[in-house]
Design an enzyme around this catalytic site. Sequence first.
Site, PDB file in Angstrom:
ATOM      1  N   HIS A 119     112.402  30.887 -10.603  1.00 37.15           N
ATOM      2  CA  HIS A 119     110.936  30.878 -10.472  1.00 37.15           C
ATOM      3  C   HIS A 119     110.370  32.269 -10.761  1.00 37.15           C
ATOM      4  CE1 HIS A 119     111.626  27.463  -7.364  1.00 37.15           C
ATOM      5  NE2 HIS A 119     111.041  26.891  -8.407  1.00 37.15           N
ATOM      6  N   LYS A 160     110.092  14.627  -2.271  1.00 37.96           N
ATOM      7  CA  LYS A 160     111.072  15.552  -1.689  1.00 37.96           C
ATOM      8  C   LYS A 160     110.806  15.786  -0.206  1.00 37.96           C
ATOM      9  CE  LYS A 160     111.877  18.304  -5.886  1.00 37.96           C
ATOM     10  NZ  LYS A 160     111.542  19.601  -6.506  1.00 37.96           N
ATOM     11  N   ARG A 196     113.979  24.112 -17.941  1.00 40.52           N
ATOM     12  CA  ARG A 196     115.361  24.597 -18.005  1.00 40.52           C
ATOM     13  C   ARG A 196     116.082  23.775 -19.071  1.00 40.52           C
ATOM     14  NH1 ARG A 196     115.909  23.733 -11.739  1.00 40.52           N
ATOM     15  NH2 ARG A 196     114.818  21.955 -12.581  1.00 40.52           N
ATOM     16  N   SER A 228     116.197  24.869  -6.817  1.00 39.42           N
ATOM     17  CA  SER A 228     116.161  25.012  -5.356  1.00 39.42           C
ATOM     18  C   SER A 228     117.130  24.014  -4.718  1.00 39.42           C
ATOM     19  CB  SER A 228     114.747  24.743  -4.832  1.00 39.42           C
ATOM     20  OG  SER A 228     113.843  25.649  -5.387  1.00 39.42           O
TER      21      SER A 228
HETATM   22  O1  PNS Z   1     108.784  22.043  -7.664  1.00 38.45           O
HETATM   23  P1  PNS Z   1     108.463  20.592  -7.888  1.00 38.45           P
HETATM   24  O2  PNS Z   1     108.833  19.775  -6.657  1.00 38.45           O
HETATM   25  O3  PNS Z   1     109.062  20.036  -9.139  1.00 38.45           O
HETATM   26  O4  PNS Z   1     106.867  20.530  -8.043  1.00 38.45           O
HETATM   27  C1  PNS Z   1     106.199  19.295  -8.170  1.00 38.45           C
HETATM   28  C2  PNS Z   1     104.726  19.442  -7.782  1.00 38.45           C
HETATM   29  C3  PNS Z   1     104.600  19.931  -6.343  1.00 38.45           C
HETATM   30  C4  PNS Z   1     104.059  20.434  -8.718  1.00 38.45           C
HETATM   31  C5  PNS Z   1     104.049  18.040  -7.938  1.00 38.45           C
HETATM   32  O5  PNS Z   1     104.688  17.114  -7.115  1.00 38.45           O
HETATM   33  C6  PNS Z   1     102.544  18.075  -7.651  1.00 38.45           C
HETATM   34  O6  PNS Z   1     101.772  18.482  -8.487  1.00 38.45           O
HETATM   35  N1  PNS Z   1     102.161  17.626  -6.428  1.00 38.45           N
HETATM   36  C7  PNS Z   1     100.754  17.555  -6.018  1.00 38.45           C
HETATM   37  C8  PNS Z   1     100.184  16.132  -6.252  1.00 38.45           C
HETATM   38  C9  PNS Z   1      99.920  15.937  -7.738  1.00 38.45           C
HETATM   39  O7  PNS Z   1      98.931  16.428  -8.251  1.00 38.45           O
HETATM   40  N2  PNS Z   1     100.864  15.249  -8.419  1.00 38.45           N
HETATM   41  C10 PNS Z   1     100.890  15.153  -9.881  1.00 38.45           C
HETATM   42  C11 PNS Z   1     100.107  14.028 -10.465  1.00 38.45           C
HETATM   43  S1  PNS Z   1     100.394  12.458  -9.783  1.00 38.45           S
END
Ligand code: PNS
Length: 163
Positions: free
Chosen positions: A18, A42, A91, A129
């Site tokens: 990150h 998650k 990645r 992570s």
């Molecule tokens: O590090 P991650 O878990 O891959 O990140 C995913 C994250 C947190 C960016 C994604 O789940 C997110 O944007 N969550 C907020 C709700 C949202 O807007 N979801 C995307 C469209 S449905």
Amino acid sequence: MPKLAIYPGSFDPVTNGHVDIIVRALKIFDHIIVCILNNPAKQALFSVDERMAMLHASLKGINSIEIATYDGLLVDYAVQRKAHAILRGMRAVSDFEYEFQMALMNRRLNRDIQTVFLMTGLRWIFTSSSIIKEAARFGGNINGMVPKIVHKKLKEKFSAYRP
Ligand code: PNS
């Protein structure tokens, strides 16, 4: 006008991968908001406050960033902050489908917000992570994969479970 990007994620916890993306992105954007959001798929190991604290410590000394948290849709936060783009790290090919789906859903939710992908440094291609947490849980050596503060916090978290 300064170019602003939002770098969203679970950051549970922040990894050197990150940090690598943030440093690379600062060559393109003037300001980056690193934002902890909720990923309903998650189950987090660290609380939002713990993740914020680890991000602050890990990104200390890097200018032009802000650390935030938002409980809601990413695109709504992007509008609220007048961001020019959503930034995500890529990645291996295995990331592609998930990232593609998320970027297209975000575009459907708000056509004006673009997602920009940056390739992570080769060193971090296999780190995530989740895999780091798994290794740490069973006492594996995760030296150099996460910032020092995160290493310490993972050790503390998992020492309680170890026999
Ligand atoms: O590090 P991650 O878990 O891959 O990140 C995913 C994250 C947190 C960016 C994604 O789940 C997110 O944007 N969550 C907020 C709700 C949202 O807007 N979801 C995307 C469209 S449905």
